[in-house]
Write an enzyme that holds these catalytic residues in place. Structure first.
Site, PDB file in Angstrom:
ATOM      1  N   GLU A  90      49.165  52.560  45.118  1.00 29.16           N
ATOM      2  CA  GLU A  90      50.119  53.562  44.622  1.00 29.16           C
ATOM      3  C   GLU A  90      49.504  54.955  44.534  1.00 29.16           C
ATOM      4  O   GLU A  90      48.305  55.092  44.320  1.00 29.16           O
ATOM      5  CB  GLU A  90      50.544  53.192  43.196  1.00 29.16           C
ATOM      6  CG  GLU A  90      51.293  51.906  43.107  1.00 29.16           C
ATOM      7  CD  GLU A  90      51.593  51.529  41.665  1.00 29.16           C
ATOM      8  OE1 GLU A  90      51.979  50.378  41.447  1.00 29.16           O
ATOM      9  OE2 GLU A  90      51.429  52.379  40.769  1.00 29.16           O
ATOM     10  N   CYS A 116      48.233  62.003  41.629  1.00 28.52           N
ATOM     11  CA  CYS A 116      47.409  60.946  41.051  1.00 28.52           C
ATOM     12  C   CYS A 116      47.101  59.936  42.150  1.00 28.52           C
ATOM     13  O   CYS A 116      48.016  59.392  42.757  1.00 28.52           O
ATOM     14  CB  CYS A 116      48.198  60.303  39.905  1.00 28.52           C
ATOM     15  SG  CYS A 116      47.406  58.873  39.199  1.00 28.52           S
ATOM     16  N   CYS A 123      41.113  46.168  40.799  1.00 27.36           N
ATOM     17  CA  CYS A 123      40.034  46.747  39.990  1.00 27.36           C
ATOM     18  C   CYS A 123      39.193  45.625  39.411  1.00 27.36           C
ATOM     19  O   CYS A 123      39.715  44.578  39.055  1.00 27.36           O
ATOM     20  CB  CYS A 123      40.640  47.588  38.864  1.00 27.36           C
ATOM     21  SG  CYS A 123      39.400  48.479  37.901  1.00 27.36           S
ATOM     22  N   CYS A 127      40.636  45.515  32.457  1.00 31.82           N
ATOM     23  CA  CYS A 127      41.127  45.910  31.125  1.00 31.82           C
ATOM     24  C   CYS A 127      42.342  45.055  30.732  1.00 31.82           C
ATOM     25  O   CYS A 127      43.225  44.814  31.560  1.00 31.82           O
ATOM     26  CB  CYS A 127      41.503  47.382  31.119  1.00 31.82           C
ATOM     27  SG  CYS A 127      40.103  48.434  31.531  1.00 31.82           S
ATOM     28  N   CYS A 130      45.944  46.577  31.247  1.00 29.80           N
ATOM     29  CA  CYS A 130      46.256  47.263  32.505  1.00 29.80           C
ATOM     30  C   CYS A 130      46.804  46.292  33.544  1.00 29.80           C
ATOM     31  O   CYS A 130      46.209  45.253  33.822  1.00 29.80           O
ATOM     32  CB  CYS A 130      45.003  47.951  33.035  1.00 29.80           C
ATOM     33  SG  CYS A 130      45.218  48.681  34.665  1.00 29.80           S
ATOM     34  N   SER A 228      38.179  57.203  29.728  1.00 29.64           N
ATOM     35  CA  SER A 228      39.182  56.335  29.109  1.00 29.64           C
ATOM     36  C   SER A 228      38.511  55.629  27.931  1.00 29.64           C
ATOM     37  O   SER A 228      37.907  54.569  28.082  1.00 29.64           O
ATOM     38  CB  SER A 228      39.683  55.302  30.133  1.00 29.64           C
ATOM     39  OG  SER A 228      40.476  55.953  31.095  1.00 29.64           O
ATOM     40  N   CYS A 347      49.996  52.998  35.960  1.00 29.55           N
ATOM     41  CA  CYS A 347      49.395  52.563  37.212  1.00 29.55           C
ATOM     42  C   CYS A 347      49.545  51.064  37.415  1.00 29.55           C
ATOM     43  O   CYS A 347      49.453  50.282  36.500  1.00 29.55           O
ATOM     44  CB  CYS A 347      47.932  52.985  37.275  1.00 29.55           C
ATOM     45  SG  CYS A 347      46.785  51.949  36.395  1.00 29.55           S
TER      46      CYS A 347
END
Ligand code: SAH
Ligand code: SF4
Length: 358
Positions: A90, A116, A123, A127, A130, A228, A347
């Site tokens: 994205e 962005c 990833c 997290c 997320c 973050s 995201c």
């Protein structure tokens, strides 16, 4: 599926000059890529067919295509791209400021936009809040795939190459976990004859790989960093961001203190506010203490819920109380307005939604 090829957008201007001869052709092609945002060799009108055919054997022009676009009422546009290997990522086009028009209808100030971008498919950081983390890690993006997100968004929005744009590395993935490709993309963006996006206009957001913050600093690219943080004690932070075990809060704060920043600028600390987790005034108090001595700016982010999560969005009253506490204790603090709240804003959410629909 064809074997993925490198893209012309993977190379710096200097590299293109060595790859493509004669050099005036390399310069023309560079112009087609970064001023005209061409998608294919056919669009490079003044380039000889033989040269285009030779290049096409080895390099693709645009390494991705738009497969979905969601337009929000506030001007935010969220894009889903498909890469050569069929994976999706994205990128988001954010309208930060409306244009200003005088009484005669002339534009006094043009609208301001931020893009962005994603740096990885998935990833590794994992997290707990997320959505990107839920699908695990697939692969790093190449420098060209990072650059192409900006080129494609500028083309799609008819944004001229010399109009200013800001870039935030806040899409899918952990940018510092793909540091070499990130650094190359930053350099390509900075090239004066290309998009000319200075380091000051680029912000790398990280979940806090402290050793890589140091390495990014040593590279002296002139970029900003956003941390973050999300929690003020290690126990909660490790629950939210498991790799906090290896890179705890104090190691991050120390790395930030070593990071070269423009003396007029501040380091941004992002604080994702989750209801009944970290939205209390005691946390705000600890945050003030933690950031003492750092030229910091705090950005409070509403947790954006998605199906299946156990976390909740905080109330507006708690957000404002948290912000007021910070401001009253001398910290600069903004609440991130949830741009694109009516489209799948945070995201990973557009990708997730599309995969559910398919
Ligand atoms: N990996 C980097 C950059 C990408 S994440 C990082 O973590 O900083 C970009 C931002 O999206 C982070 O600040 C993250 O906290 C935020 N984010 C992730 N999931 C979210 C959610 N459900 N609601 C709101 N923000 C979220
Ligand atoms: Fe990765 Fe950032 Fe999502 Fe954490 S918040 S899983 S670091 S993309």
């Amino acid at each position: 599926m064809n074997e993925p090829k490198p893209s012309l957008l993977d190379f710096t201007q200097t590299e293109l000059l060595t790859l493509i001869k004669p050099s005036f052709r390399a310069k023309q092609i560079y112009g087609w890529l970064y001023h005209q945002y061409v998608e294919s060799y056919e669009d490079m009108k003044n380039i000889p067919k033989a040269l285009k055919e030779e290049l096409a054997q080895k390099y693709i022009v645009n390494p991705m295509k738009i497969v979905k676009k969601e337009i929000s009422t506030d001007g935010t546009i969220k894009y889903l791209f498909e890469l050569q290997d069929g994976k999706t990522i994205e990128a988001v086009w954010l309208k930060m400021k409306n244009e200003e028009i005088d009484c005669d209808g002339n534009i006094v100030h043009e609208a301001k936009y931020t893009i962005c971008v994603s740096t990885q498919v998935g990833c590794k950081v994992g997290c707990s809040f997320c959505l990107t983390a839920k699908g695990g890690f697939t692969r790093d993006l190449t420098a060209g795939e990072i650059v192409a997100q900006v080129v494609n968004l500028k083309r799609d929005n008819e944004h001229k190459h010399n109009r200013m744009i800001n870039i935030v590395y806040m899409g899918m993935g952990e940018p510092l976990d793909n540091l070499n490709n990130l650094a190359k993309a930053i350099e390509i963006f900075k090239e004066e004859e290309g998009l000319c996006i200075s380091g000051k206009r680029q912000t790398v957001s990280t979940s806090g790989l402290s050793n890589k913050i140091d390495r990014l600093g040593e590279m002296d690219l002139g970029v900003h960093i956003a941390i973050s943080l999300h929690a003020v004690d290690d126990e909660l932070r490790t629950e939210l961001i498991p790799m906090n075990k290896a890179h705890n809060i104090s190691s991050i704060i120390e790395a930030v203190k070593r990071f070269p920043i423009d003396t007029r600028k501040r380091v941004m600390f992002e604080y994702l506010v989750i209801k009944n987790k970290n939205d209390d005034i005691a946390s705000a108090k600890k945050l003030v203490k933690l950031l003492t001595g750092i030229k910091a700016k705090v950005n409070l982010i509403y947790f954006n819920p998605y199906p299946g999560t156990t976390y909740d969005r905080p109330t507006r009253a708690d957000m404002v109380a948290f912000q007021e506490y910070l401001v009253n204790h001398g910290l600069l603090c903004t609440i991130r307005d949830s741009k694109g709240i009516d489209i799948s804003a945070a995201c990973g959410q557009l990708k997730e939604q599309t995969e559910r629909e398919l």
